[in-house]
Design an enzyme around this catalytic site. Structure first.
Site, PDB file in Angstrom:
ATOM      1  NE  ARG A   1       1.803  -6.129   8.642  1.00  0.00           N
ATOM      2  CZ  ARG A   1       0.820  -5.801   9.414  1.00  0.00           C
ATOM      3  NH1 ARG A   1      -0.179  -6.412   8.677  1.00  0.00           N
ATOM      4  NH2 ARG A   1       0.813  -4.727   9.795  1.00  0.00           N
TER       5      ARG A   1
ATOM      6  CG  HIS B   1      -6.149  -9.140  10.953  1.00  0.00           C
ATOM      7  ND1 HIS B   1      -5.529  -8.155  10.219  1.00  0.00           N
ATOM      8  CD2 HIS B   1      -5.159 -10.142  11.534  1.00  0.00           C
ATOM      9  CE1 HIS B   1      -4.084  -8.427  10.452  1.00  0.00           C
ATOM     10  NE2 HIS B   1      -3.977  -9.608  11.052  1.00  0.00           N
TER      11      HIS B   1
ATOM     12  CB  CYS C   1      -6.147  -1.747   9.500  1.00  0.00           C
ATOM     13  SG  CYS C   1      -7.169  -3.040   9.050  1.00  0.00           S
TER      14      CYS C   1
HETATM   15  N1  ARG Z   1      -1.651  -6.020   4.256  1.00  0.00           N
HETATM   16  C1  ARG Z   1      -1.936  -6.167   5.693  1.00  0.00           C
HETATM   17  C2  ARG Z   1      -1.696  -7.563   6.268  1.00  0.00           C
HETATM   18  O1  ARG Z   1      -2.381  -8.264   5.262  1.00  0.00           O
HETATM   19  C3  ARG Z   1      -3.007  -5.249   6.297  1.00  0.00           C
HETATM   20  C4  ARG Z   1      -3.256  -5.621   7.646  1.00  0.00           C
HETATM   21  C5  ARG Z   1      -4.617  -4.688   8.278  1.00  0.00           C
HETATM   22  N2  ARG Z   1      -4.600  -4.764   9.564  1.00  0.00           N
HETATM   23  C6  ARG Z   1      -5.550  -5.098  10.369  1.00  0.00           C
HETATM   24  N3  ARG Z   1      -5.815  -4.831  11.672  1.00  0.00           N
HETATM   25  N4  ARG Z   1      -6.809  -5.781   9.750  1.00  0.00           N
HETATM   26  O2  ARG Z   1      -1.293  -7.939   7.125  1.00  0.00           O
END
Ligand code: ARG
Length: 265
Positions: free
Chosen positions: A88, A162, A256
Site C-alpha cells: 500500500r 485499525h 474505511c
Molecule cells: N485491506 C486494507 C488493509 O488491510 C483494508 C483497510 C481498511 N481501512 C480501514 N480504515 N480500516 O490495509
C-alpha cells in the site's frame, strides 16, 4: 452540519494479497459488486447533504478505495499517511498530492501511520490506535503538527487491526466501541473518558459494525450490525444501513471508504 468527504471509486479493487485476517486472495472479490456497493455508500452521503470529493484511483493499488487510510485531516491541516505494508506504500504520496495540489498545509510523516484508519478526531482529543499498523511515534508527530492532544489506544485482536474497525465517534464527545479489541489498560482509558459509550457485541464487531460514520445525527453503518443499530436508534440516532459485503472481503467497511476533510474548527 454538512461534512466534506474524500472517496476513491474501487475501479481497481481486488483481493490480491493478505495483510489482515479478512483477506483471502484465493477467494478474491467481485469488483463490479464492490463498485455498486460503494456507489450506494456515496449516494447515502449525498442524500444526507454531505459533500463528496473524489481522488483518481491508481491501477495496481487495490486497497486505495479505503480512503480513510490516506491521511489525517484536522483544522484544515493534513498529516500524511505512511503505510506499514509495501503493497500500500504508494497510496501515501498519492493522497498527499491530492491535498497539496489543493493548497492544504501538510506534513509528510516520518513514522508509520495509516491516517484515519488509526486516528479518530473528537472535539478535544484525537484517539489513536497502535498495535498492528500505526506507530506510537506517529501519534506524537501528529500531536505536534496538529496541536491537539492525541490519546494512544492499544489494539490486541488482529481482526481489528485499525482503530476504526473497533471504535467510532458518535459525535465530538462520545464513542461506540468493542471492548475486547483493546488492551486492558486501554479499556480502562476508554471507560474513564466515555462513561456513556455504546458498547458493541462481538457479533456486531465481527461484521465491522464499528466501522461506521456519524455526523452527530445520522449514522451510516454496515447493514448486518443489527443489535448495534437498535441501540443507536434507542439513543435517538437516525440509522442508515449500507451493504458493503464485497469490500469487507478486504477488511473494510463504510468508514474505511471515507476520509473526512475537516476544515478550520
Ligand atoms: N485491506 C486494507 C488493509 O488491510 C483494508 C483497510 C481498511 N481501512 C480501514 N480504515 N480500516 O490495509
Amino acid at each position: 452540519m454538512p461534512k466534506h468527504f474524500l472517496m476513491c471509486r474501487p475501479d481497481h479493487f481486488t483481493v490480491a494479497y493478505a495483510i489482515n485476517p479478512w483477506m483471502d486472495p484465493e477467494a478474491g472479490a467481485d469488483r463490479d459488486v464492490a463498485i455498486r456497493q460503494w456507489e450506494g455508500l456515496k449516494a447515502v452521503y449525498e442524500s444526507l447533504g454531505h459533500q463528496v470529493s473524489l481522488i483518481e484511483p491508481v491501477e495496481g493499488l487495490p486497497d486505495m478505495v479505503f480512503a480513510a487510510n490516506g491521511a489525517l485531516v484536522a483544522g484544515g491541516r493534513v498529516y500524511g499517511a505512511r503505510f506499514a505494508f509495501p503493497e500500500r506504500g504508494p497510496e501515501g504520496p498519492a493522497y498527499l498530492r491530492w491535498f497539496t495540489e489543493r493548497g492544504y498545509p501538510s506534513l509528510e510523516a516520518s513514522h508509520v501511520n495509516e491516517g484515519e484508519g488509526d486516528f479518530l478526531t473528537l472535539d478535544e482529543v484525537i484517539l489513536a490506535g497502535t498495535g498492528f499498523r500505526t506507530d506510537t511515534a506517529a501519534h506524537q508527530e501528529a500531536q505536534e503538527f496538529l496541536g491537539r492532544p492525541v490519546v494512544t489506544l492499544r489494539l490486541v485482536d488482529p481482526r481489528f487491526y485499525h482503530l476504526d474497525t473497533a471504535l467510532f465517534p458518535l459525535d465530538g464527545r462520545n464513542v461506540a466501541y468493542y471492548p475486547a479489541a483493546f488492551s486492558e489498560g486501554s479499556r480502562q482509558v476508554l471507560r474513564r473518558m466515555f462513561p456513556e459509550a455504546v458498547l458493541a457485541s462481538a457479533a456486531d464487531a465481527e461484521v465491522l459494525g464499528l466501522n461506521a460514520v456519524s455526523d452527530g445525527t445520522n449514522i451510516v453503518i454496515n447493514s448486518e450490525a443489527g443489535d448495534l443499530q437498535l441501540e443507536l436508534k434507542r439513543r435517538g440516532y437516525e440509522v442508515h444501513p449500507v451493504e458493503l459485503s464485497e469490500l469487507r472481503k478486504a477488511g473494510g467497511g463504510p468508514k474505511c471508504c471515507t476520509l473526512e476533510i475537516r476544515g478550520e474548527n
